[in-house]
Design a protein around this motif. Structure first.
Motif, PDB file in Angstrom:
ATOM      1  N   GLY A  94     -24.846 -15.078   8.072  1.00  0.00           N
ATOM      2  CA  GLY A  94     -23.873 -14.171   7.524  1.00  0.00           C
ATOM      3  C   GLY A  94     -22.474 -13.682   8.051  1.00  0.00           C
ATOM      4  N   ALA A  95     -21.779 -13.433   7.263  1.00  0.00           N
ATOM      5  CA  ALA A  95     -20.510 -13.210   7.620  1.00  0.00           C
ATOM      6  C   ALA A  95     -19.761 -11.766   7.179  1.00  0.00           C
ATOM      7  CB  ALA A  95     -19.436 -14.489   7.052  1.00  0.00           C
ATOM      8  N   THR A  96     -18.626 -11.466   7.620  1.00  0.00           N
ATOM      9  CA  THR A  96     -17.961 -10.363   7.316  1.00  0.00           C
ATOM     10  C   THR A  96     -16.568 -10.857   6.331  1.00  0.00           C
ATOM     11  OG1 THR A  96     -18.528  -9.181   9.397  1.00  0.00           O
ATOM     12  CG2 THR A  96     -16.363  -8.288   8.223  1.00  0.00           C
ATOM     13  N   LEU A  97     -16.441 -10.411   5.161  1.00  0.00           N
ATOM     14  CA  LEU A  97     -15.408 -10.466   4.345  1.00  0.00           C
ATOM     15  C   LEU A  97     -14.367  -9.232   4.143  1.00  0.00           C
ATOM     16  CD1 LEU A  97     -14.713 -12.770   1.666  1.00  0.00           C
ATOM     17  CD2 LEU A  97     -15.132 -10.492   0.642  1.00  0.00           C
ATOM     18  N   HIS A  98     -13.217  -9.832   4.421  1.00  0.00           N
ATOM     19  CA  HIS A  98     -12.144  -8.929   4.219  1.00  0.00           C
ATOM     20  C   HIS A  98     -11.521  -9.155   2.863  1.00  0.00           C
ATOM     21  CE1 HIS A  98     -11.829  -7.081   8.397  1.00  0.00           C
ATOM     22  NE2 HIS A  98     -12.320  -8.420   8.476  1.00  0.00           N
ATOM     23  N   SER A  99     -11.486  -8.178   2.053  1.00  0.00           N
ATOM     24  CA  SER A  99     -10.737  -8.340   0.888  1.00  0.00           C
ATOM     25  C   SER A  99      -9.905  -7.175   0.422  1.00  0.00           C
ATOM     26  CB  SER A  99     -11.634  -8.426  -0.307  1.00  0.00           C
ATOM     27  OG  SER A  99     -12.555  -7.372  -0.598  1.00  0.00           O
ATOM     28  N   ILE A 100      -9.012  -7.006  -0.682  1.00  0.00           N
ATOM     29  CA  ILE A 100      -8.314  -6.124  -0.961  1.00  0.00           C
ATOM     30  C   ILE A 100      -9.029  -4.795  -0.929  1.00  0.00           C
ATOM     31  CG2 ILE A 100      -6.443  -7.385  -2.166  1.00  0.00           C
ATOM     32  CD1 ILE A 100      -7.744  -6.271  -4.798  1.00  0.00           C
ATOM     33  N   SER A 101     -10.205  -4.872  -1.216  1.00  0.00           N
ATOM     34  CA  SER A 101     -10.974  -3.329  -1.336  1.00  0.00           C
ATOM     35  C   SER A 101     -11.623  -3.178  -0.054  1.00  0.00           C
ATOM     36  CB  SER A 101     -12.175  -3.551  -2.494  1.00  0.00           C
ATOM     37  OG  SER A 101     -12.847  -4.510  -2.173  1.00  0.00           O
ATOM     38  N   GLN A 182      -0.015 -13.996  12.131  1.00  0.00           N
ATOM     39  CA  GLN A 182      -0.934 -12.877  12.468  1.00  0.00           C
ATOM     40  C   GLN A 182      -2.083 -13.152  11.743  1.00  0.00           C
ATOM     41  OE1 GLN A 182       0.475  -8.883  12.719  1.00  0.00           O
ATOM     42  NE2 GLN A 182      -1.393  -7.948  12.408  1.00  0.00           N
ATOM     43  N   ALA A 183      -3.391 -13.037  12.073  1.00  0.00           N
ATOM     44  CA  ALA A 183      -4.597 -13.320  11.547  1.00  0.00           C
ATOM     45  C   ALA A 183      -4.595 -14.501  10.496  1.00  0.00           C
ATOM     46  CB  ALA A 183      -4.933 -11.938  10.598  1.00  0.00           C
ATOM     47  N   ALA A 262       8.618  -9.065 -10.052  1.00  0.00           N
ATOM     48  CA  ALA A 262       7.247  -8.032 -10.287  1.00  0.00           C
ATOM     49  C   ALA A 262       6.543  -7.912  -9.012  1.00  0.00           C
ATOM     50  CB  ALA A 262       6.720  -8.568 -11.485  1.00  0.00           C
ATOM     51  N   ILE A 263       6.092  -6.712  -8.883  1.00  0.00           N
ATOM     52  CA  ILE A 263       5.208  -6.308  -7.979  1.00  0.00           C
ATOM     53  C   ILE A 263       4.274  -5.132  -8.344  1.00  0.00           C
ATOM     54  CG2 ILE A 263       6.835  -4.577  -7.036  1.00  0.00           C
ATOM     55  CD1 ILE A 263       5.891  -5.419  -4.229  1.00  0.00           C
ATOM     56  N   VAL A 264       3.164  -5.033  -7.611  1.00  0.00           N
ATOM     57  CA  VAL A 264       2.074  -4.053  -8.040  1.00  0.00           C
ATOM     58  C   VAL A 264       1.968  -3.265  -6.558  1.00  0.00           C
ATOM     59  CG1 VAL A 264      -0.258  -3.602  -8.491  1.00  0.00           C
ATOM     60  CG2 VAL A 264       1.158  -5.408  -9.863  1.00  0.00           C
ATOM     61  N   PHE A 265       1.917  -2.019  -6.521  1.00  0.00           N
ATOM     62  CA  PHE A 265       1.737  -1.260  -5.510  1.00  0.00           C
ATOM     63  C   PHE A 265       0.353  -0.778  -5.500  1.00  0.00           C
ATOM     64  CE2 PHE A 265       6.211  -0.692  -5.916  1.00  0.00           C
ATOM     65  CZ  PHE A 265       6.648  -1.191  -4.598  1.00  0.00           C
ATOM     66  N   ALA A 266      -0.530  -0.760  -4.433  1.00  0.00           N
ATOM     67  CA  ALA A 266      -1.864  -0.524  -4.413  1.00  0.00           C
ATOM     68  C   ALA A 266      -2.248  -0.268  -2.778  1.00  0.00           C
ATOM     69  CB  ALA A 266      -2.600  -1.760  -4.879  1.00  0.00           C
ATOM     70  N   ASP A 267      -3.480   0.417  -2.800  1.00  0.00           N
ATOM     71  CA  ASP A 267      -3.914   0.669  -1.303  1.00  0.00           C
ATOM     72  C   ASP A 267      -4.834  -0.570  -1.023  1.00  0.00           C
ATOM     73  OD1 ASP A 267      -2.739   3.261  -0.592  1.00  0.00           O
ATOM     74  OD2 ASP A 267      -4.190   3.899  -2.305  1.00  0.00           O
ATOM     75  N   ALA A 268      -4.298  -1.867  -0.748  1.00  0.00           N
ATOM     76  CA  ALA A 268      -5.093  -2.930  -0.428  1.00  0.00           C
ATOM     77  C   ALA A 268      -5.211  -2.809   1.114  1.00  0.00           C
ATOM     78  CB  ALA A 268      -4.033  -4.041  -0.837  1.00  0.00           C
ATOM     79  N   HIS A 269      -6.723  -3.220   1.295  1.00  0.00           N
ATOM     80  CA  HIS A 269      -7.189  -3.369   2.785  1.00  0.00           C
ATOM     81  C   HIS A 269      -6.299  -4.340   3.667  1.00  0.00           C
ATOM     82  CE1 HIS A 269      -9.813  -3.653   6.113  1.00  0.00           C
ATOM     83  NE2 HIS A 269     -10.050  -5.026   5.835  1.00  0.00           N
ATOM     84  N   THR A 270      -5.914  -5.521   2.903  1.00  0.00           N
ATOM     85  CA  THR A 270      -5.209  -6.240   3.548  1.00  0.00           C
ATOM     86  C   THR A 270      -4.129  -5.778   4.529  1.00  0.00           C
ATOM     87  OG1 THR A 270      -5.516  -7.666   1.650  1.00  0.00           O
ATOM     88  CG2 THR A 270      -3.928  -8.505   3.529  1.00  0.00           C
ATOM     89  N   PHE A 271      -3.480  -4.851   4.091  1.00  0.00           N
ATOM     90  CA  PHE A 271      -2.479  -4.214   4.883  1.00  0.00           C
ATOM     91  C   PHE A 271      -3.023  -3.471   6.246  1.00  0.00           C
ATOM     92  CE2 PHE A 271      -0.531  -4.235   0.480  1.00  0.00           C
ATOM     93  CZ  PHE A 271       0.371  -5.127   0.726  1.00  0.00           C
ATOM     94  N   ASP A 272      -4.318  -2.758   6.143  1.00  0.00           N
ATOM     95  CA  ASP A 272      -4.756  -2.309   7.261  1.00  0.00           C
ATOM     96  C   ASP A 272      -5.347  -3.539   8.192  1.00  0.00           C
ATOM     97  OD1 ASP A 272      -4.746   0.129   6.353  1.00  0.00           O
ATOM     98  OD2 ASP A 272      -6.325   0.148   5.174  1.00  0.00           O
ATOM     99  N   GLN A 273      -5.842  -4.583   7.582  1.00  0.00           N
ATOM    100  CA  GLN A 273      -6.307  -5.464   8.278  1.00  0.00           C
ATOM    101  C   GLN A 273      -4.961  -6.234   9.348  1.00  0.00           C
ATOM    102  OE1 GLN A 273      -7.392  -8.966   6.056  1.00  0.00           O
ATOM    103  NE2 GLN A 273      -8.540 -10.129   7.882  1.00  0.00           N
TER     104      GLN A 273
END
Length: 337
Positions: A94-101, A182-183, A262-273
């Protein structure tokens, strides 16, 4: 309208459109193996799918070839669940996946041998994801690339993988931008959006530029934000997060300026990571990167090299290059200052 995994919406719907568009993106899987520094140079032919993503032909466990998306921001290769089941790939840990969500526990499958071009990689524990969410047979991450330098040649449609020990002879017109690592990602700190400092994460796995809320708030305070409407991002796990889109007038990276980005603004988990959730930052996807003829990502020396297309010089001495994926704002431009 739903767009498959790791894609960019090339043109925006009008603001009054009833449905939001959907894009997806893979970040990384925790504890992936490290890339090496001894790889000899290998070239692989790049393809494009209907969503304008970069793909390579890959043989899995002797079968194929299959269509894998190239993602230097993913530290773990992924395989479609349907393909893993069809090939009877053995279950991995098993593994842990980091995605935008967010963060999810996922299953992996062990690939005895993976081949692309003349290169072969043995025994990879690949993340298993639904084909409907990744939009391909798999994702080629850095554990398969096994290199410290990756170059995309959009004119020749080739992917070159080489060791950091090999000498780099920059072509005339090449711009070198310093970065930090980083990462497993390159982060450019000598960057501005409409004249204000930001961090830029190089992200070849997505054709979409994604900005964090801190960047959105900064542009709003400066009176530089004009929202074009809403869009929906879908993670490779199927989870969805809302976003809003706009167009940056100028994105400066070292000695290069991109216009109409063009850019989309979102609360992506990537930035937390990446610990970038409180600082203005963006993921730079392929709709900006394709402004250049060549892009080289050097993980060892922490440098991004870009080559402006030849023959694009204007009368005022500045260099321009058309870029794909400007989300309906007209073609983005690359300016060599």
């Amino acid at each position: 309208m739903r767009v498959p995994a790791l894609t960019v919406v090339t043109f925006l719907l009008p603001v009054a459109a009833a449905g939001a568009q959907t894009v997806t993106h893979l970040d990384s899987v925790h504890d992936a193996s490290q890339v090496d520094s001894t790889t000899q140079t290998h070239d692989a032919k790049l393809g494009r799918d209907a969503a304008d993503r970069m793909t390579v032909a890959v043989r899995v466990a002797g079968g194929g070839p299959y269509r894998f998306v190239v993602d230097t921001g993913a530290d773990r290769t992924a395989v479609a669940r349907e393909l893993a089941d069809r090939l009877h790939l053995p279950e991995g840990p098993g593994a842990t996946l980091h995605s935008i969500s967010g963060v999810d526990r996922i299953r992996t499958a062990t690939i005895g041998q993976l081949q692309y071009s003349a290169r072969s990689v043995d025994r990879i524990n690949a993340a298993v994801l639904d084909a409907a969410n990744i939009g391909a047979d798999g994702i080629l991450g850095t554990d398969s690339l096994k290199a410290q330098r990756v170059q995309f040649d959009f004119k020749r449609n080739t992917l070159s993988i080489s060791s950091a020990r090999q000498r780099v002879d920059d072509e005339p017109g090449t711009i070198v931008v310093e970065a930090r690592r980083q990462a497993g990602r390159l982060i450019l700190t000598d960057a501005t959006a409409d004249g204000h400092g930001i961090a830029v994460v190089v992200d070849t796995g997505s054709d979409l530029n994604i900005g964090n809320r801190a960047m959105e708030a900064m542009l709003r305070r400066k009176g530089l934000l004009d929202h074009g409407g809403t869009i929906e991002l879908t993670s490779v796990t199927g989870a969805r997060i809302p976003g809003t889109y706009t167009v940056l007038r100028r994105l400066e990276l070292g000695g290069v300026t991109l216009t109409d980005v063009a850019i989309v603004f979102a609360d992506a988990h990537t930035f937390d990571q990446l610990k970038l959730n409180t600082k203005p930052a963006m993921l730079m996807g392929m709709n900006a990167i394709r402004a250049f003829e060549k892009v080289s990502i050097d993980f060892a020396s922490r440098k991004l090299r870009v080559l402006v297309p030849k023959g694009s010089e204007r009368d005022d001495g500045r260099l321009f290059a058309a870029a794909a994926g400007s989300l309906g704002a007209g073609p983005a431009k690359a300016v060599h200052q």
